[in-house]
Write a protein that holds these residues in place. Structure first.
Motif, PDB file in Angstrom:
ATOM      1  N   ALA A 200       0.830  -1.207   0.000  1.00 43.14           N
ATOM      2  CA  ALA A 200       0.000   0.000   0.000  1.00 43.14           C
ATOM      3  C   ALA A 200       0.860   1.250   0.000  1.00 43.14           C
ATOM      4  CB  ALA A 200      -0.929  -0.013   1.219  1.00 43.14           C
ATOM      5  N   LEU A 201       1.997   1.195   0.726  1.00 43.75           N
ATOM      6  CA  LEU A 201       2.918   2.334   0.744  1.00 43.75           C
ATOM      7  C   LEU A 201       3.506   2.574  -0.646  1.00 43.75           C
ATOM      8  CD1 LEU A 201       4.507   4.429   2.442  1.00 43.75           C
ATOM      9  CD2 LEU A 201       6.231   2.653   2.807  1.00 43.75           C
ATOM     10  N   LYS A 202       3.881   1.513  -1.342  1.00 46.53           N
ATOM     11  CA  LYS A 202       4.466   1.652  -2.665  1.00 46.53           C
ATOM     12  C   LYS A 202       3.437   2.081  -3.712  1.00 46.53           C
ATOM     13  CE  LYS A 202       8.642   0.732  -1.606  1.00 46.53           C
ATOM     14  NZ  LYS A 202       9.657   1.809  -1.694  1.00 46.53           N
ATOM     15  N   ALA A 203       2.178   1.728  -3.486  1.00 48.16           N
ATOM     16  CA  ALA A 203       1.144   2.049  -4.464  1.00 48.16           C
ATOM     17  C   ALA A 203       0.477   3.394  -4.199  1.00 48.16           C
ATOM     18  CB  ALA A 203       0.086   0.945  -4.472  1.00 48.16           C
ATOM     19  N   ARG A 211       0.389   9.032   3.531  1.00 47.10           N
ATOM     20  CA  ARG A 211       0.327   9.125   5.001  1.00 47.10           C
ATOM     21  C   ARG A 211      -0.461   7.960   5.586  1.00 47.10           C
ATOM     22  NH1 ARG A 211      -0.470  14.753   4.047  1.00 47.10           N
ATOM     23  NH2 ARG A 211      -2.715  14.459   4.321  1.00 47.10           N
ATOM     24  N   ASN A 212      -1.558   7.587   4.957  1.00 46.74           N
ATOM     25  CA  ASN A 212      -2.347   6.456   5.450  1.00 46.74           C
ATOM     26  C   ASN A 212      -1.543   5.156   5.387  1.00 46.74           C
ATOM     27  OD1 ASN A 212      -4.526   8.161   5.916  1.00 46.74           O
ATOM     28  ND2 ASN A 212      -5.447   7.770   3.900  1.00 46.74           N
ATOM     29  N   ALA A 213      -0.812   4.965   4.286  1.00 42.54           N
ATOM     30  CA  ALA A 213      -0.014   3.739   4.138  1.00 42.54           C
ATOM     31  C   ALA A 213       1.124   3.712   5.159  1.00 42.54           C
ATOM     32  CB  ALA A 213       0.547   3.645   2.721  1.00 42.54           C
ATOM     33  N   GLU A 214       1.765   4.850   5.410  1.00 45.03           N
ATOM     34  CA  GLU A 214       2.828   4.907   6.417  1.00 45.03           C
ATOM     35  C   GLU A 214       2.277   4.594   7.795  1.00 45.03           C
ATOM     36  OE1 GLU A 214       4.488   8.751   6.006  1.00 45.03           O
ATOM     37  OE2 GLU A 214       5.810   8.214   4.317  1.00 45.03           O
ATOM     38  N   ALA A 215       1.118   5.146   8.103  1.00 44.13           N
ATOM     39  CA  ALA A 215       0.500   4.874   9.408  1.00 44.13           C
ATOM     40  C   ALA A 215       0.147   3.394   9.540  1.00 44.13           C
ATOM     41  CB  ALA A 215      -0.746   5.741   9.585  1.00 44.13           C
ATOM     42  N   ARG A 216      -0.320   2.809   8.444  1.00 43.91           N
ATOM     43  CA  ARG A 216      -0.685   1.389   8.479  1.00 43.91           C
ATOM     44  C   ARG A 216       0.548   0.515   8.683  1.00 43.91           C
ATOM     45  NH1 ARG A 216      -3.728  -2.008   3.605  1.00 43.91           N
ATOM     46  NH2 ARG A 216      -3.776  -4.035   4.709  1.00 43.91           N
ATOM     47  N   LEU A 217       1.619   0.809   7.942  1.00 41.97           N
ATOM     48  CA  LEU A 217       2.844   0.012   8.090  1.00 41.97           C
ATOM     49  C   LEU A 217       3.435   0.186   9.483  1.00 41.97           C
ATOM     50  CD1 LEU A 217       4.985  -1.794   6.811  1.00 41.97           C
ATOM     51  CD2 LEU A 217       6.137   0.251   5.966  1.00 41.97           C
TER      52      LEU A 217
END
Length: 374
Positions: A200-203, A211-217
């Protein structure tokens, strides 16, 4: 005919028929002479033209002969050039045919290589699809990470030093427990693979998605760290530090490059993140520890063996001394034998040369007697 008859008067002078006939005859003679001259000139011109024509004909025949020779030479040269051209073309066609054959052979070989590569690519594509299917499934992804960790552990440590899916006193079962030497403490290694959050971070296509992907990871990794710290860090039973194995170098690099806060929180929770390369380095360190432990365990046996070895060396030294004595006696005997041989050689030489000496006093010499005939 009356020749004196006056026909006309010119300037008061009578002009008779005779005069007229004489004038006419004179003019006729002039005309005849002119005709003869003209005829001669025409004949001479025709004769000159004939000679010029003959000269031109001779020159033309000579030129024709020269042209014929030149044409013949040109034909011969053309035939020779044609033969050489045919030979050259034949050689070039043969060479070109060989090169074409070689090129076709190489092309077939390359096509075979390309065909094999295509088959390998197809197989690899199938494997990639299979890997994609595996990684898309959370349970399968966990099994993949655990299998990779097990391969690294199994290749580097002795069989009795680790256990997969071992049970702790709190009934939890980490992926791997490594028994440390000289103690009952075991090192916990657990595989986690936060691939969905990483993908998700890469996509992420905009700042909000990023920001959402970073928070999720960040949340997924810290949750794994918390689970490992709470479940597997048991005082007196497990090592004070646990290993969280991340089976992807790219995920590991992303975490260490952009999520330093996550790494620091994991360290404070006494959990160390390890990629495949880091885990291999840890296994090599454990190899050295196990080797030192085995050497310490065998120290008593090594001491006994060294003592026996020293005893064997002492006996060997004594036997070498005895052998040296025997060699000394043998060398003395050999020296005496040499002296005797030298004496015998000298006596034989004197006898051969009749260089005899009188014997010492007290030695009776038996001389031969001559026998007289009776």
């Amino acid at each position: 005919m009356d020749l004196d008859r006056t026909l006309m008067e010119i300037g008061g002078s009578p002009v008779t028929l005779l005069h007229f006939l004489l004038v006419a005859a004179f003019f006729a003679l002039l005309l005849l002479i002119a005709a003869v001259i003209l005829s001669w000139r025409a004949q001479a011109a025709r004769f000159g033209d004939s000679i010029a024509t003959q000269r031109r004909t001779a020159e033309l025949e000579y030129r024709i002969a020269e042209l014929s020779g030149a044409l013949k030479s040109l034909v011969e040269q053309s035939q020779g050039s044609q033969i050489q051209l045919v030979s050259t073309l034949d050689e070039r066609l043969t060479d070109q045919a060989e090169r074409t054959g070689q090129s076709l052979k190489q092309l077939h070989e390359r096509l075979a290589v390309i065909d094999a590569a295509q088959k390998n690519m197809a197989a690899l594509s199938g494997e990639m699809l299979s890997l994609k299917d595996i990684l898309s499934n959370k349970q399968a992804r966990g099994a993949y990470g655990q299998a990779r960790m097990e391969a690294i552990i199994r290749d580097g440590l002795p069989a009795g030093a680790f256990a997969f899916q071992g049970t702790l006193s709190n009934n939890t079962r980490p992926d791997c427990l490594v028994s440390l030497p000289d103690s009952g403490i075991r090192l916990v290694i657990d595989a986690k693979f936060p691939l969905e959050a990483f993908n998700a971070l890469k996509a992420a296509g905009n700042e909000t998605e990023l920001r959402n992907a970073e928070a999720r990871l960040r949340g997924d990794v810290l949750k794994h760290v918390k689970d490992i710290a709470e479940k597997y860090l048991l005082p007196g039973e497990t090592h004070e530090t646990a290993i969280m194995f991340v089976p992807s170098e790219s995920v590991y690099a992303e975490l260490y490059e952009k999520f330093e806060d996550v790494i620091q929180k994991a360290h404070r929770a006494r959990v160390i993140l390890a990629s495949p390369n880091v885990l291999m380095l840890l296994v090599q360190t454990l190899q050295a520890i196990f080797r030192d432990a085995r050497m310490r365990e065998q120290a008593g046996l090594i001491k006994v063996e060294v003592t026996r070895l020293l005893e064997d060396v002492g006996r060997l030294k004594d036997r070498v001394g005895d052998l040296q004595k025997h060699f000394g006696l043998a060398a003395s005997d050999l020296e005496k034998l040499g002296v005797s041989a030298d004496k015998i050689t000298r006596r034989g030489a004197r006898i051969e040369g009749l260089e005899l000496q009188e014997p010492d006093a007290g030695v009776e010499i038996v001389r031969p007697k001559l026998v007289e005939r009776s």
